[in-house]
Design an enzyme around this catalytic site. Sequence first.
Site, PDB file in Angstrom:
ATOM      1  N   CYS A  23     -35.165 -21.927  42.015  1.00 12.03           N
ATOM      2  CA  CYS A  23     -36.588 -21.684  42.281  1.00 12.03           C
ATOM      3  C   CYS A  23     -37.412 -21.347  41.044  1.00 12.03           C
ATOM      4  O   CYS A  23     -38.622 -21.132  41.162  1.00 12.03           O
ATOM      5  CB  CYS A  23     -36.724 -20.567  43.324  1.00 12.03           C
ATOM      6  SG  CYS A  23     -35.806 -20.922  44.825  1.00 12.03           S
ATOM      7  N   HIS A  28     -43.656 -13.776  43.260  1.00 17.46           N
ATOM      8  CA  HIS A  28     -42.660 -14.684  43.840  1.00 17.46           C
ATOM      9  C   HIS A  28     -42.679 -14.501  45.359  1.00 17.46           C
ATOM     10  O   HIS A  28     -42.704 -15.474  46.099  1.00 17.46           O
ATOM     11  CB  HIS A  28     -41.286 -14.383  43.248  1.00 17.46           C
ATOM     12  CG  HIS A  28     -40.228 -15.362  43.655  1.00 17.46           C
ATOM     13  ND1 HIS A  28     -40.375 -16.724  43.512  1.00 17.46           N
ATOM     14  CD2 HIS A  28     -38.992 -15.176  44.209  1.00 17.46           C
ATOM     15  CE1 HIS A  28     -39.285 -17.337  43.952  1.00 17.46           C
ATOM     16  NE2 HIS A  28     -38.433 -16.421  44.383  1.00 17.46           N
ATOM     17  N   HIS A  77     -42.090 -21.912  50.598  1.00 19.61           N
ATOM     18  CA  HIS A  77     -41.354 -21.804  49.334  1.00 19.61           C
ATOM     19  C   HIS A  77     -40.925 -23.216  48.954  1.00 19.61           C
ATOM     20  O   HIS A  77     -40.065 -23.807  49.615  1.00 19.61           O
ATOM     21  CB  HIS A  77     -40.149 -20.892  49.512  1.00 19.61           C
ATOM     22  CG  HIS A  77     -39.450 -20.556  48.226  1.00 19.61           C
ATOM     23  ND1 HIS A  77     -39.658 -21.248  47.055  1.00 19.61           N
ATOM     24  CD2 HIS A  77     -38.529 -19.597  47.931  1.00 19.61           C
ATOM     25  CE1 HIS A  77     -38.903 -20.735  46.105  1.00 19.61           C
ATOM     26  NE2 HIS A  77     -38.210 -19.740  46.611  1.00 19.61           N
TER      27      HIS A  77
END
Length: 423
Positions: A166, A315, A349
């Site tokens: 990520c 995040h 995400h």
Amino acid sequence: MNQTASAATPLYIHSCGFHSALGLEHNDIHARLAQGHSPDMQICNDMLNDGTATVIGKVTADLPALPAALKAFDTYNNRLAQSALAQMAPSVAHAITQYGSDRIAVVVGSSTSGIADGETALKAQANDGEFPSEFHYHQQELGNLSEFIADFFQIQGPTYTVSTACSSSGRVFLSAQRLLQSGLADAVIVGGADSLCKLTLNGFHGLEALSSELCNPFSANRKGINIGEAAAFMLLSQDKPSMVDEGSDTNPDTSSDKNTNIKMPAIALLGAGDSSDAHHISAPHPEGNGAEEAMQKALTNAQLTPSDIGYINAHGTATPLNDEMEAKAIHRVFGELVPVSSTKPFTGHTLGAASAVEAAICWHVLRYNLAIPQQINDGERADSLAPILLAGQHTALNNKAILSNSFAFGGNNISLIFGYVYD
């Protein structure tokens, strides 16, 4: 080894292309950010192996067909990438004229590449006994995305894909810094693209990390992540944008762009910092040590202090472990003075593309003088979280620099700082 945090030269952003569950057109992106709602965050009932539901961030606009000459690259992920890259075409063409095609690099991040097409091909092979004639394994290799972009723009500079889960499309900004500062390139296309596939969704489901509802970052009731798909890219160089670059926005938001006669300050990557805390294969360090290190190094790299930052794009995955450690790290560096929000309720995400997606959101805030994206959650503050200032509705950006975090499996962390460069 961690990236050093010496002072950086600003890398100017000449253009930005972006397509996600926030939409493709700038009007849609800005309206959805202002409204605090993205209708393309959808309930999905047909992708998890056990038949349960989850929420996904789905791109709904039609994707363009690839040019016939690029038929070998024809995957959903590359068509998604092309929809964002097309917005940058005038700036890239200008850079090729200015520098030469061999002086432009392509460094992008991905974690799924063409896996969705591989899943479809495997299903066909199981049913028909052979793979579809148009399928080749190369289409789902991670390097396929960067090679496609280089061929799409006919670029001959250094070309590669970074895959660090990520943080993938955040680490490409570090690569761009190195390529430009070393003189190996004069401009770099950075960014990332990742598309929905059953492999990823079921993998996170197996980790019990998915939420069946819209994700709820920094809430006491957070239950996990939503997966999304998106593509976001930027063209960077050490040269300040010319009027050609500034006028090459092919997808303007006319309501936000009413002051186009007023000279806008240039927007740049001011600094970047990384860390690799290696605490656990899939869990972050519980105290956020690696996250704190990345943010501190980004500030040092940008030659800024915490008081220079006007917004933190967290995040903020809405998992119990991430939000707790990230709140601790943010509080230690910034206290409760800087507005914070996770924009994942707008996009999901987006995995390897997440850093670039959130960088693009930061660019939109700066380019169009938008309000800070508000924190979308149920309003139930978790007592276990360190105190941070969650962004409310209609919060203006002060101190015109933005820090954006991405923290990946294995403690592979990146923090980027974007802001204005004044004459």
